[in-house]
Scaffold this motif. Structure first.
Motif, mmCIF file in Angstrom:
data_model
loop_
_atom_site.group_PDB
_atom_site.id
_atom_site.type_symbol
_atom_site.label_atom_id
_atom_site.label_comp_id
_atom_site.label_asym_id
_atom_site.label_seq_id
_atom_site.Cartn_x
_atom_site.Cartn_y
_atom_site.Cartn_z
ATOM 1 N N SER A 1 2.310 1.739 -3.502
ATOM 2 C CA SER A 1 1.333 2.143 -4.513
ATOM 3 C C SER A 1 0.660 3.473 -4.184
ATOM 4 C CB SER A 1 0.270 1.064 -4.672
ATOM 5 O OG SER A 1 -0.531 0.990 -3.513
ATOM 6 N N THR B 1 -1.706 3.816 -1.924
ATOM 7 C CA THR B 1 -3.067 3.543 -1.458
ATOM 8 C C THR B 1 -3.135 3.743 0.048
ATOM 9 O OG1 THR B 1 -3.255 1.868 -3.169
ATOM 10 C CG2 THR B 1 -4.888 1.801 -1.416
ATOM 11 N N ALA C 1 0.834 -1.205 0.000
ATOM 12 C CA ALA C 1 0.000 0.000 0.000
ATOM 13 C C ALA C 1 0.869 1.256 0.000
ATOM 14 C CB ALA C 1 -0.927 -0.010 1.215
#
Length: 71
Positions: A17, A19, A14
């Motif tokens: 990326s 996110t 996460a």
């Protein structure tokens, strides 16, 4: 909650990326910022390292002296 290496890997993915939402087992966590993700990563990593660290064994040896002592 006991974290696993899988949880750590999901959190790192996460972070990579960008996110802010991560799924842990049966629940989803929405973080507010990248700094919160990094703080959670440090916490999870520390807990995993503590769990994997070998336990220290303490031994107590009691010595007594009898007689006149040393010559």
């Amino acid at each position: 909650m006991a974290y696993t290496r899988t949880d750590l890997e999901q959190l790192e993915a996460a972070i990579k990326s960008g996110t802010l939402s991560v799924q842990y087992a049966d629940r989803r966590v929405q973080y507010q910022s990248l700094s919160e993700l990094r703080a959670a990563r440090r916490e999870i990593l520390a807990e995993i390292e503590r769990a994997e660290r070998p336990r220290r064994v303490r031994r107590v040896i009691r010595m007594t002296q009898t007689g006149q002592g040393f010559f």
